[in-house]
Each structure stands twice: as C-alpha cells, then as structure tokens.
Scaffold this motif. Sequence first.
Motif, PDB file in Angstrom:
ATOM      1  N   ASN A   1       0.853  -1.194   0.000  1.00 38.30           N
ATOM      2  CA  ASN A   1       0.000   0.000   0.000  1.00 38.30           C
ATOM      3  C   ASN A   1       0.886   1.239   0.000  1.00 38.30           C
ATOM      4  OD1 ASN A   1       0.757   0.427   2.801  1.00 38.30           O
ATOM      5  ND2 ASN A   1      -0.686  -1.230   3.304  1.00 38.30           N
ATOM      6  N   ARG A   2       0.250   2.369   0.108  1.00 38.68           N
ATOM      7  CA  ARG A   2       0.997   3.624   0.020  1.00 38.68           C
ATOM      8  C   ARG A   2       1.700   3.998   1.313  1.00 38.68           C
ATOM      9  NH1 ARG A   2      -3.046   7.469  -3.643  1.00 38.68           N
ATOM     10  NH2 ARG A   2      -2.978   6.174  -5.518  1.00 38.68           N
ATOM     11  N   GLY A   3       1.556   3.169   2.332  1.00 39.00           N
ATOM     12  CA  GLY A   3       2.297   3.380   3.568  1.00 39.00           C
ATOM     13  C   GLY A   3       1.692   4.404   4.503  1.00 39.00           C
ATOM     14  N   THR A   4       0.415   4.774   4.289  1.00 37.39           N
ATOM     15  CA  THR A   4      -0.244   5.712   5.192  1.00 37.39           C
ATOM     16  C   THR A   4      -0.273   5.118   6.596  1.00 37.39           C
ATOM     17  OG1 THR A   4      -1.628   6.509   3.383  1.00 37.39           O
ATOM     18  CG2 THR A   4      -2.330   7.051   5.619  1.00 37.39           C
TER      19      THR A   4
ATOM     20  N   SER B   1       4.799  -4.835   5.711  1.00 36.51           N
ATOM     21  CA  SER B   1       4.246  -3.761   4.895  1.00 36.51           C
ATOM     22  C   SER B   1       5.308  -3.229   3.946  1.00 36.51           C
ATOM     23  CB  SER B   1       3.735  -2.617   5.788  1.00 36.51           C
ATOM     24  OG  SER B   1       3.273  -1.536   4.997  1.00 36.51           O
ATOM     25  N   LEU B   2       4.983  -3.224   2.644  1.00 33.45           N
ATOM     26  CA  LEU B   2       5.860  -2.644   1.638  1.00 33.45           C
ATOM     27  C   LEU B   2       5.168  -1.433   1.033  1.00 33.45           C
ATOM     28  CD1 LEU B   2       7.182  -5.835  -0.209  1.00 33.45           C
ATOM     29  CD2 LEU B   2       8.299  -4.513   1.606  1.00 33.45           C
ATOM     30  N   VAL B   3       5.874  -0.337   0.958  1.00 30.98           N
ATOM     31  CA  VAL B   3       5.295   0.912   0.466  1.00 30.98           C
ATOM     32  C   VAL B   3       5.489   1.014  -1.034  1.00 30.98           C
ATOM     33  CG1 VAL B   3       5.352   3.426   0.603  1.00 30.98           C
ATOM     34  CG2 VAL B   3       5.698   2.047   2.670  1.00 30.98           C
ATOM     35  N   CYS B   4       4.361   1.149  -1.742  1.00 29.32           N
ATOM     36  CA  CYS B   4       4.418   1.287  -3.194  1.00 29.32           C
ATOM     37  C   CYS B   4       3.062   1.764  -3.683  1.00 29.32           C
ATOM     38  CB  CYS B   4       4.758  -0.060  -3.841  1.00 29.32           C
ATOM     39  SG  CYS B   4       4.910   0.006  -5.642  1.00 29.32           S
TER      40      CYS B   4
ATOM     41  N   ASP C   1       1.361   2.915 -10.030  1.00 31.03           N
ATOM     42  CA  ASP C   1       2.606   3.222 -10.750  1.00 31.03           C
ATOM     43  C   ASP C   1       3.214   1.890 -11.179  1.00 31.03           C
ATOM     44  OD1 ASP C   1       5.203   3.842 -11.564  1.00 31.03           O
ATOM     45  OD2 ASP C   1       5.383   5.498 -10.132  1.00 31.03           O
ATOM     46  N   GLU C   2       2.887   1.431 -12.381  1.00 30.43           N
ATOM     47  CA  GLU C   2       3.273   0.087 -12.801  1.00 30.43           C
ATOM     48  C   GLU C   2       4.778  -0.127 -12.814  1.00 30.43           C
ATOM     49  OE1 GLU C   2       2.485  -3.080 -16.471  1.00 30.43           O
ATOM     50  OE2 GLU C   2       1.181  -1.338 -16.222  1.00 30.43           O
ATOM     51  N   PRO C   3       5.602   0.789 -13.321  1.00 28.34           N
ATOM     52  CA  PRO C   3       7.054   0.563 -13.272  1.00 28.34           C
ATOM     53  C   PRO C   3       7.564   0.429 -11.835  1.00 28.34           C
ATOM     54  CG  PRO C   3       6.521   2.264 -14.872  1.00 28.34           C
ATOM     55  CD  PRO C   3       5.259   1.989 -14.118  1.00 28.34           C
ATOM     56  N   GLU C   4       7.047   1.258 -10.934  1.00 35.50           N
ATOM     57  CA  GLU C   4       7.470   1.172  -9.537  1.00 35.50           C
ATOM     58  C   GLU C   4       7.058  -0.178  -8.945  1.00 35.50           C
ATOM     59  OE1 GLU C   4       6.685   3.396  -5.219  1.00 35.50           O
ATOM     60  OE2 GLU C   4       5.776   4.190  -7.045  1.00 35.50           O
ATOM     61  N   MET C   5       5.865  -0.607  -9.270  1.00 33.79           N
ATOM     62  CA  MET C   5       5.377  -1.880  -8.752  1.00 33.79           C
ATOM     63  C   MET C   5       6.206  -3.045  -9.309  1.00 33.79           C
ATOM     64  SD  MET C   5       3.062  -3.157  -6.738  1.00 33.79           S
ATOM     65  CE  MET C   5       2.216  -4.711  -6.449  1.00 33.79           C
ATOM     66  N   ARG C   6       6.538  -2.981 -10.577  1.00 40.68           N
ATOM     67  CA  ARG C   6       7.334  -4.044 -11.189  1.00 40.68           C
ATOM     68  C   ARG C   6       8.724  -4.107 -10.551  1.00 40.68           C
ATOM     69  NH1 ARG C   6       6.230  -6.775 -15.536  1.00 40.68           N
ATOM     70  NH2 ARG C   6       4.658  -5.253 -16.215  1.00 40.68           N
ATOM     71  N   GLU C   7       9.289  -2.958 -10.275  1.00 42.54           N
ATOM     72  CA  GLU C   7      10.592  -2.905  -9.618  1.00 42.54           C
ATOM     73  C   GLU C   7      10.513  -3.503  -8.221  1.00 42.54           C
ATOM     74  OE1 GLU C   7      14.482  -2.306  -8.553  1.00 42.54           O
ATOM     75  OE2 GLU C   7      13.557  -2.256 -10.549  1.00 42.54           O
ATOM     76  N   LEU C   8       9.432  -3.231  -7.506  1.00 42.64           N
ATOM     77  CA  LEU C   8       9.251  -3.793  -6.166  1.00 42.64           C
ATOM     78  C   LEU C   8       9.207  -5.319  -6.221  1.00 42.64           C
ATOM     79  CD1 LEU C   8       8.508  -3.217  -3.089  1.00 42.64           C
ATOM     80  CD2 LEU C   8       6.146  -3.567  -3.824  1.00 42.64           C
ATOM     81  N   LEU C   9       8.429  -5.854  -7.155  1.00 38.94           N
ATOM     82  CA  LEU C   9       8.297  -7.305  -7.271  1.00 38.94           C
ATOM     83  C   LEU C   9       9.623  -7.948  -7.666  1.00 38.94           C
ATOM     84  CD1 LEU C   9       4.840  -7.508  -9.105  1.00 38.94           C
ATOM     85  CD2 LEU C   9       5.297  -7.877  -6.679  1.00 38.94           C
ATOM     86  N   THR C  10      10.382  -7.263  -8.513  1.00 39.57           N
ATOM     87  CA  THR C  10      11.658  -7.806  -8.985  1.00 39.57           C
ATOM     88  C   THR C  10      12.720  -7.783  -7.892  1.00 39.57           C
ATOM     89  OG1 THR C  10      11.163  -7.074 -11.239  1.00 39.57           O
ATOM     90  CG2 THR C  10      13.469  -7.552 -10.727  1.00 39.57           C
TER      91      THR C  10
ATOM     92  N   ARG D   1      -3.474  -4.076 -15.655  1.00 35.01           N
ATOM     93  CA  ARG D   1      -2.128  -3.884 -15.085  1.00 35.01           C
ATOM     94  C   ARG D   1      -1.744  -5.066 -14.201  1.00 35.01           C
ATOM     95  NH1 ARG D   1      -3.169  -0.301 -10.576  1.00 35.01           N
ATOM     96  NH2 ARG D   1      -3.765  -2.349  -9.726  1.00 35.01           N
ATOM     97  N   ASP D   2      -2.680  -5.520 -13.372  1.00 35.76           N
ATOM     98  CA  ASP D   2      -2.390  -6.647 -12.484  1.00 35.76           C
ATOM     99  C   ASP D   2      -2.096  -7.924 -13.269  1.00 35.76           C
ATOM    100  OD1 ASP D   2      -2.728  -5.025 -10.306  1.00 35.76           O
ATOM    101  OD2 ASP D   2      -4.577  -5.953  -9.597  1.00 35.76           O
ATOM    102  N   ILE D   3      -2.806  -8.123 -14.348  1.00 37.30           N
ATOM    103  CA  ILE D   3      -2.545  -9.302 -15.186  1.00 37.30           C
ATOM    104  C   ILE D   3      -1.113  -9.258 -15.706  1.00 37.30           C
ATOM    105  CG2 ILE D   3      -3.163 -10.491 -17.327  1.00 37.30           C
ATOM    106  CD1 ILE D   3      -6.079  -9.465 -16.819  1.00 37.30           C
ATOM    107  N   ARG D   4      -0.688  -8.079 -16.166  1.00 37.10           N
ATOM    108  CA  ARG D   4       0.684  -7.944 -16.662  1.00 37.10           C
ATOM    109  C   ARG D   4       1.699  -8.187 -15.538  1.00 37.10           C
ATOM    110  NH1 ARG D   4      -1.792  -3.515 -19.415  1.00 37.10           N
ATOM    111  NH2 ARG D   4      -1.041  -2.047 -17.816  1.00 37.10           N
ATOM    112  N   LEU D   5       1.396  -7.707 -14.338  1.00 36.85           N
ATOM    113  CA  LEU D   5       2.336  -7.805 -13.228  1.00 36.85           C
ATOM    114  C   LEU D   5       2.424  -9.220 -12.650  1.00 36.85           C
ATOM    115  CD1 LEU D   5       1.527  -4.512 -11.262  1.00 36.85           C
ATOM    116  CD2 LEU D   5       3.676  -5.041 -12.433  1.00 36.85           C
TER     117      LEU D   5
END
Length: 354
Positions: free
Chosen positions: A31-34, A49-52, A56-65, A89-93
Amino acid sequence: MHAVLIGGTGTISTSVTHELLQQGWQVTLINRGTDTPELRELVELGARSLVCDVNDEPEMRELLTSHRELQHVDCVAEFVAFTHEQVERDIRLFLGKTSQYIFVSSASAYAKPARSYIISEGTTLANPYWQYSQQKIECERVLMEAYRKLSFPVTIVRPSHTYDRRSLPLGVHGAQGSWQVAQRMLEDKPVIVHGDGSSLWTLTHARDFAVGFVGLMANTHAIGEAVQIMGNETLTWDQIYSCIGAALGVTPQLVHVSSQMLAAAGPQYDFTGSLTGDKAVSVVFDTTKLQRLVPQFATRTRFDQGVRECVDYILNHPEYQQADPEFDRWSDELIAQLDVFVNHMSAFNAQHHN
C-alpha cells in the motif's frame, strides 16, 4: 503459504489479514504506507508492509523484482482495483507469478431491477444505475477472459454490505460517513430511511467475511470461479436502524423517504447509484456455492451484536466521529419540506372531505 494483499487495511481486508495471520500465513501488504492504527497493529502481529503506489506500474514491477520472495506467491488478493485498466495492469504484473489472484468485485453488480429476490452467482450482471458497479462488471469480464485465454488463475469474490468496528452500516448518510446519523439519533433528531423501511438487506461482519475469503485462498476449486460471500442474516432497513439506535441506547425517530425523492433531493450523494442501484432493492443471497467451497463459513456475529461492537469502538475512538454539518442541514431541510407537504395534503384532504 505466502499471500500478497494489495491494500490490506480497509473494512474487508483488515479482517482478512487478521484471519491469515491467525492461520499461519506469511502476509505481505502493499500500500501507500499511510500510517494508521490498523496498519501498525497488523505489522505488530506479523504482517510485512511494503510501500508502493500500485498504480505506478514501473514502480510496482521494480518492487516485485527486487524482492526474491515475491517472484512467485501462493495468492495475490486485490482489494483496491476499480477499473479495467487496473486489473489489466495486475494481469501484466502477476501472470506467471502467483498461483491464484483474487479480485474483490461487488454484489451490487447483479442485475437491477432484480428479476428474482434470490441472488446467486448465476444471476445476470447488469446495473444501469451505478458507475461503480458497471466498472466492477467490466473488471470481471477482463479477468475471466484472461483466465480463458491466458490461464490467469483468477477467483472473483462478490461481497455485499460488509462492515467492521470503524463504521456503522447505513443506507442514507453523507460524504463523511455514518457518524452524523448516529449523532442525530443521540440528539433525538429524526433520521432518514430510504423507502418504507421494509425492504430486505444482508449485512455481514468483516470477521465472518474473512473466514469465507481465506477459505477460498489456495483452494483449487475456486480457480476460475465467482463466489459471493455474505452472511445468512437478512434484516429490514427499519430493523437495521433500530438495532443501531438500541446500541446507542436510544429509540430512533425514523422518517421514510422514497429512494427516487432522495436521488432528486441529494444528487451530491449519488443516491441513484447507492440506493436505486443497490440498497433499495430487496435481495436474499444464495450462499450454497460458498458453503460447498468453504464448509467452515458461518454467520457467527448477529447484527445486533456486531453493531454494539461498532458503537463501543467508535465512542472510544473520537477519530471515527467525523462530523458532517452539511449532511445534517440537508437532512433537517428535507424532513422540514416533507412535513410541509404532509400538512398541506392533510389540510387538502380535510377540506375536500368536508
């Protein structure tokens, strides 16, 4: 077993996270870390908890990688997707990176007007009154197409009206939530109930919902399926408001107003969608499929019990007592206009009767 929850601190997902942790799952919240009391509590109980920003698909992809343990997980549960672009987007990720993807849709997606008051997963999806529901229907279409063409392991969950301790479940309230209606009850002011108060509605405590939801996770029989999750207690709206009043220690004054009139009088509150497209329609849900897939599911929290928990928690946590003076004024003005109309009609009828 490892679950990734996108969201994780909402009305439904907080209880799901609690249930997963109790059952020994490894849980990662994205989540956004609120900083919220709910998030802090879940982290203390063992969730990570991971903040992301998932949008933001590129940011999310980087997190997963960048996290090896996220390269493939047992289940991804999506609680905050509302448009077809988000599930695409989720299907791609997550294609090839999870054994199951659970999408939280909505029982409001079922056909309105209802052809039958008994609703099952086979009931047609068609809601011309509410954009929210239309978007959920489109999300389901995209996901099921991905299941058929790409073997994307989707499970669709359709909740009805689910509540937890942070908010009172109501039919008519303002933009700031339910507290102002409770405040009106405490001040012995009349509160508005849509229709004549006799239409049927199902409320499910998030704790009970979570048992059904977690029971579908890592459940091979749930892949490619849509499952509605709700309890088996059906109440009228008058009963719902009366239970809330009893929990507050008062007898509420209920003023009944047609959903059509509410939609016309308060377009800023989108009562056309939330009432005509959802809560004004009497429904009884057939949970046979859920019971078959998750035999342990049951309604363990009656509404009169659950709402007392809500009231006790809210009264002890002022941050959930959000005042809504605009809705309060709107309610007073609408009720005053109805009184004028009723008095006028009474005088008219008396005059013509004589």
